[in-house]
Write a protein that holds these residues in place. Structure first.
Motif, PDB file in Angstrom:
ATOM      1  N   ALA A 521      34.225  39.532  41.403  1.00  0.00           N
ATOM      2  CA  ALA A 521      35.067  39.615  40.346  1.00  0.00           C
ATOM      3  C   ALA A 521      34.913  38.194  39.507  1.00  0.00           C
ATOM      4  N   LEU A 522      34.811  38.276  38.129  1.00  0.00           N
ATOM      5  CA  LEU A 522      34.471  37.276  37.521  1.00  0.00           C
ATOM      6  C   LEU A 522      35.486  37.027  36.399  1.00  0.00           C
ATOM      7  N   GLY A 523      35.840  35.874  35.955  1.00  0.00           N
ATOM      8  CA  GLY A 523      36.766  35.443  35.038  1.00  0.00           C
ATOM      9  C   GLY A 523      36.913  33.993  34.576  1.00  0.00           C
ATOM     10  N   ASP A 524      37.172  33.750  33.252  1.00  0.00           N
ATOM     11  CA  ASP A 524      37.734  32.459  32.803  1.00  0.00           C
ATOM     12  C   ASP A 524      39.071  32.207  33.162  1.00  0.00           C
ATOM     13  N   VAL A 525      39.399  31.931  34.368  1.00  0.00           N
ATOM     14  CA  VAL A 525      40.608  31.801  35.051  1.00  0.00           C
ATOM     15  C   VAL A 525      41.419  30.481  34.471  1.00  0.00           C
ATOM     16  N   ARG A 530      34.838  28.258  31.968  1.00  0.00           N
ATOM     17  CA  ARG A 530      33.841  28.438  33.066  1.00  0.00           C
ATOM     18  C   ARG A 530      34.401  29.466  33.892  1.00  0.00           C
ATOM     19  N   LEU A 531      33.316  30.490  34.232  1.00  0.00           N
ATOM     20  CA  LEU A 531      33.342  31.752  35.179  1.00  0.00           C
ATOM     21  C   LEU A 531      33.849  31.380  36.605  1.00  0.00           C
ATOM     22  N   SER A 532      34.857  31.668  36.962  1.00  0.00           N
ATOM     23  CA  SER A 532      35.153  31.448  38.507  1.00  0.00           C
ATOM     24  C   SER A 532      35.077  32.843  38.911  1.00  0.00           C
ATOM     25  N   MET A 533      35.206  33.213  40.466  1.00  0.00           N
ATOM     26  CA  MET A 533      35.028  34.208  40.880  1.00  0.00           C
ATOM     27  C   MET A 533      35.726  34.760  42.194  1.00  0.00           C
ATOM     28  N   VAL A 534      36.011  35.930  42.521  1.00  0.00           N
ATOM     29  CA  VAL A 534      36.631  36.266  43.875  1.00  0.00           C
ATOM     30  C   VAL A 534      35.381  37.073  44.508  1.00  0.00           C
ATOM     31  N   ILE A 535      34.935  36.668  45.620  1.00  0.00           N
ATOM     32  CA  ILE A 535      34.186  37.557  46.540  1.00  0.00           C
ATOM     33  C   ILE A 535      34.960  38.396  47.647  1.00  0.00           C
ATOM     34  N   ALA A 536      35.189  39.667  47.654  1.00  0.00           N
ATOM     35  CA  ALA A 536      35.790  40.452  48.381  1.00  0.00           C
ATOM     36  C   ALA A 536      35.018  40.761  49.650  1.00  0.00           C
ATOM     37  N   ARG A 537      35.266  40.298  50.695  1.00  0.00           N
ATOM     38  CA  ARG A 537      34.708  40.563  52.215  1.00  0.00           C
ATOM     39  C   ARG A 537      35.083  41.363  53.086  1.00  0.00           C
ATOM     40  N   GLN A 538      34.348  42.114  53.820  1.00  0.00           N
ATOM     41  CA  GLN A 538      34.576  43.311  54.688  1.00  0.00           C
ATOM     42  C   GLN A 538      34.855  42.686  55.952  1.00  0.00           C
ATOM     43  N   TRP A 539      36.458  42.811  56.416  1.00  0.00           N
ATOM     44  CA  TRP A 539      36.670  42.727  57.857  1.00  0.00           C
ATOM     45  C   TRP A 539      36.590  41.148  58.188  1.00  0.00           C
ATOM     46  N   MET A 540      36.675  40.376  57.184  1.00  0.00           N
ATOM     47  CA  MET A 540      36.875  38.723  57.145  1.00  0.00           C
ATOM     48  C   MET A 540      37.494  38.393  56.041  1.00  0.00           C
ATOM     49  N   SER A 594      32.455  47.898  35.493  1.00  0.00           N
ATOM     50  CA  SER A 594      31.058  48.361  35.972  1.00  0.00           C
ATOM     51  C   SER A 594      30.962  47.676  37.477  1.00  0.00           C
ATOM     52  N   GLY A 595      30.355  48.370  38.296  1.00  0.00           N
ATOM     53  CA  GLY A 595      30.065  47.734  39.558  1.00  0.00           C
ATOM     54  C   GLY A 595      30.480  48.583  40.756  1.00  0.00           C
ATOM     55  N   HIS A 596      30.397  47.939  41.855  1.00  0.00           N
ATOM     56  CA  HIS A 596      30.751  48.517  43.050  1.00  0.00           C
ATOM     57  C   HIS A 596      32.426  48.549  43.296  1.00  0.00           C
ATOM     58  N   SER A 597      32.834  47.299  43.796  1.00  0.00           N
ATOM     59  CA  SER A 597      34.414  47.370  44.052  1.00  0.00           C
ATOM     60  C   SER A 597      34.943  46.127  43.413  1.00  0.00           C
ATOM     61  N   GLY A 598      34.011  45.450  42.714  1.00  0.00           N
ATOM     62  CA  GLY A 598      34.502  44.053  42.086  1.00  0.00           C
ATOM     63  C   GLY A 598      34.632  44.362  40.575  1.00  0.00           C
ATOM     64  N   LYS A 599      35.803  43.972  40.029  1.00  0.00           N
ATOM     65  CA  LYS A 599      36.145  44.191  38.320  1.00  0.00           C
ATOM     66  C   LYS A 599      36.341  42.653  37.836  1.00  0.00           C
ATOM     67  N   ARG A 600      35.164  42.613  36.875  1.00  0.00           N
ATOM     68  CA  ARG A 600      35.454  41.146  36.098  1.00  0.00           C
ATOM     69  C   ARG A 600      36.531  41.644  35.052  1.00  0.00           C
ATOM     70  N   ALA A 601      36.898  40.528  34.627  1.00  0.00           N
ATOM     71  CA  ALA A 601      38.126  40.340  33.658  1.00  0.00           C
ATOM     72  C   ALA A 601      37.462  40.949  31.985  1.00  0.00           C
ATOM     73  N   PRO A 602      38.193  41.690  31.678  1.00  0.00           N
ATOM     74  CA  PRO A 602      37.825  42.483  30.348  1.00  0.00           C
ATOM     75  C   PRO A 602      37.917  41.435  28.879  1.00  0.00           C
ATOM     76  N   GLU A 603      36.997  40.516  28.890  1.00  0.00           N
ATOM     77  CA  GLU A 603      36.741  39.622  27.987  1.00  0.00           C
ATOM     78  C   GLU A 603      35.352  39.353  27.752  1.00  0.00           C
ATOM     79  N   ILE A 604      35.059  38.510  26.439  1.00  0.00           N
ATOM     80  CA  ILE A 604      33.438  38.289  26.210  1.00  0.00           C
ATOM     81  C   ILE A 604      33.521  36.905  26.619  1.00  0.00           C
ATOM     82  N   HIS A 605      32.139  36.529  27.199  1.00  0.00           N
ATOM     83  CA  HIS A 605      31.863  35.150  27.410  1.00  0.00           C
ATOM     84  C   HIS A 605      30.537  35.004  27.048  1.00  0.00           C
ATOM     85  N   LEU A 606      30.415  33.909  26.404  1.00  0.00           N
ATOM     86  CA  LEU A 606      29.146  33.495  25.602  1.00  0.00           C
ATOM     87  C   LEU A 606      28.826  31.967  25.778  1.00  0.00           C
TER      88      LEU A 606
END
Length: 656
Positions: A521-525, A530-540, A594-606
């Motif tokens: 997941a990505l977003g201008d938190v 600047r785009l920060s992100m969350v990485i969701a990990r399986q069993w950790m 869009s994607g598998h199980s990560g959802k970016r913030a619904p914003e425009i980044h240029l």
């Protein structure tokens, strides 16, 4: 005579040596430009989910027929979304699905203040056997269009639930009222979900991609039935497939949708007895790209065990969606498996962006592409120059090899992201499958060559338990695109992940270092562009990565439109583009999941690159609503903007 007798042997040897040489040249990338290695930096923060007092697990309880492959069955479920859930104006809230506890946690992003205490969202149990459901992801959106963010959670073992925000209630679990999207307590196994205005009516429809066939008892350890697996490793058409729901209207009690899944085209295929049936994929990811510049979102379907699909949006009648199956064309230098819509490899993640600098769309697809294991290639489908769309034809060609992203390991979510604000898209890819002590690649390779008539029976599979290992000692990937010399090497990507802290390589028992990830997941938190992100990990533990790169400037647009019941909501599907002084076109779209199980913030980044702080750009905005397609140009400097576009929408649609 002796030379003649050995001619065949010599020729064969020469071919093998040539093939090895070509493979060596292909799998050995050129050195990464030093300038790229220092452009991206993160500060990592492990995320603590709400556990509800449950002990952590390393696998799920499954149907007895799946017990020997429990590790495989338990390999999905980690998910994350970044969004503005509390209405503060920035996407600084995280929705995290952690399979260790099967909880859906809502929490403030690290460093954004203790604005509320983290809490968990729990689905109603009525109508479902306890312990047979598991959350797979969350999609944030204003589904009843009242100006407040709601959260849709999708599952294995049940249909999705909309947790509707109660106006005026403080941020807590009690502020979200669960609403069943579908009555009747059906059993779904959903791994992908997104929202998009497929009809151009100014309201967002819902699209779901299911994995196992509906009504399977996958997570029921007390079941006595004998569920199936895919009928082929490359032509598995007996999965859950797609479900399309059209927005019909909304009241304070909640939104209303109409099932329009029959509006999605499907090719007829033959089963092993020669009987025709509708093709239903084992869907892991979805994307909704605008491919023809008319802001009518098409559908890219990433299927496991088979052919991915591209459904071109051909809607012409207001309110009635229409799609056409389109495919690429094979040429002399393209393997069949690399033809868009006609390949045989797996689809684990999908995303769309403009990487060419001239506005053409590119579709990135994650696959299994592990050296000395299964090399199936990731995809990078680039629209051909001066493309002409004709009936049934998608003018795309895979350029993953020449652009440097075809090979990494077992890939899942994949996201385009301009992490250094250079105006040049990079890529982030989640990597890993099972993390354990026993290498099971040999058994998986045997399975990949098994006769299709045996694959559907779980009893014919080799053992895949939680203690086994397949691609469990690797790390996620970050690629930056080198746009400094476009005439010499246009748009090649370079892997810089080894020089970045991506949240540690966790040790688990004696299995050694390595991470296993699923969603990004990505977003201008922080509102700094600047785009920060969350990485969701399986069993950790999952990780939050704060972007502290010495990045260039950016224009971030929070584009919104009035809701049917009041307030405003993200204008999903709207686009923005500008041209840098170098002539490079930078563009982006408000993404609806869009994607598998990560959802970016619904914003425009240029991303704008380096330049004067007060430099202004003509930003071309485009969006579609019930009154048609609209275009507007705003002159903007680097910064973050909230813009409300469009007239007030009607309270409900009629006749649909």
């Amino acid at each position: 005579m002796k030379l003649a007798r050995n001619a065949a042997t010599l020729a064969t040897g020469a071919i093998v040596l040539l093939a090895l040489g070509v493979a060596k040249l292909t799998t050995t990338p050129p050195p990464t430009p030093k300038a790229l290695l220092s452009q991206v930096r993160f500060q990592s923060y492990p995320l603590t989910p709400v556990t509800d007092g449950l002990p952590p697990r390393e696998a799920r309880a499954v149907n007895p027929a799946y017990e020997r492959i429990n590790g495989w069955i338990s390999s999905v479920g980690a998910a994350a979304a970044l969004a503005d859930i509390d209405g503060a104006g920035r996407p600084d809230d995280i929705c995290l699905v952690d399979p260790r506890y099967d909880t859906v946690s809502v929490m403030p992003a690290p460093g954004t203040g203790a604005r509320y205490a983290p809490f968990a969202l729990t689905a109603p149990q009525s109508g479902y056997k306890p312990g047979t459901t598991a959350p797979m992801g969350c999609l944030v959106g204003d589904f009843n269009e009242d100006g407040h963010a709601d959260i849709l959670v999708y599952y294995w073992g049940r249909t999705p639930v909309i947790f509707q925000r109660i106006s005026g209630a403080p941020m807590a679990a009690a502020a979200f009222r669960p609403i069943e999207l579908i009555p009747g307590h059906k059993t779904w196994f959903t791994n992908a979900a997104l929202q998009a205005d497929f009809r151009g009516v100014g309201h967002l429809d819902l699209l779901f991609g299911n994995y196992f066939p509906d009504d399977s008892a996958v997570l029921d350890p007390g079941a006595s039935n004998h569920p199936t697996m895919q009928r082929s490793m490359s032509r598995g058409y007996n999965g859950g497939g797609l479900h399309l729901f059209l927005w019909k209207g909304a009241t304070t009690a909640g939104p209303a949708y109409v099932d329009a899944s029959d509006r999605l085209p499907s090719e007829a295929v033959l089963d092993w007895l020669g009987r025709p049936h509708a093709r239903r994929g084992w869907t892991l990811a979805l994307a909704a790209p605008d491919l023809q510049g008319d802001l009518r979102p098409s559908i890219y379907v990433a299927n496991d065990f088979g052919i991915n699909q591209l459904l071109l949006n051909t809607t012409t009648q207001p309110g009635i969606p229409s799609f056409e199956i389109v495919k690429g064309r094979r040429d002399l230098f393209t393997p069949r498996s690399k033809v868009l819509g006609d390949g045989s490899f797996k689809g684990m993640g999908a995303d769309v962006a403009n990487i060419t600098g001239d506005g053409r769309p590119t579709i990135a697809v994650s696959n299994i592409s592990a050296p000395y294991a299964l090399i199936e290639s990731h995809f990078l489908f680039v629209e051909r120059q001066n493309a002409v769309w004709t009936h049934g034809y998608a003018p795309f060609k895979d350029e993953s090899v020449q652009r440097g992203i075809w090979l990494s390991n077992w890939g899942w979510d994949i996201k385009f992201a301009d992490l250094d604000n250079s105006g040049c898209e990079g890529l982030v890819q989640a990597i890993g499958f099972l993390k354990g002590q026993v290498n099971r690649w040999p058994q998986l390779q045997e399975l990949a060559m098994t006769n299709d008539s045996l694959v559907s029976n779980p009893a014919s599979w080799p053992q895949f338990k939680p203690s086994d290992d397949i691609s469990g000692h690797d790390h996620d990937r970050i690629y930056l695109q080198d746009c400094s010399k476009p005439s010499r090497d246009p748009g090649r990507f370079y892997d810089i992940s080894s020089s970045i802290d991506l949240g540690g390589r966790y040790d688990v028992g004696d299995s050694g270092a390595g991470t296993v990830s699923r969603g990004i997941a990505l977003g201008d938190v922080y509102g700094d562009g600047r785009l920060s992100m969350v990485i969701a990990r399986q069993w950790m533990p999952s990780v939050f990565l704060r972007n502290v790169s010495p990045a260039g400037r950016a224009i971030v647009l929070n584009l919104r439109t009035p809701g049917a019941l009041g307030g405003d909501r993200p204008l999903v599907g709207a686009t923005a583009r500008l041209t840098l002084t170098s002539g490079r076109v930078v563009s982006d779209t408000v993404d609806g999941g869009s994607g598998h199980s990560g959802k970016r913030a619904p914003e425009i980044h240029l991303g704008l690159g380096e330049g004067p702080a007060d430099q202004a750009f003509d930003v071309a905005l485009a969006w579609r609503d019930g009154s048609g397609l609209h275009r507007q140009v705003r002159r903007l400097q680097a910064g973050r903007y909230t813009i409300v576009l469009g007239a007030k929408a009607p309270r409900a649609l009629t006749g649909q």
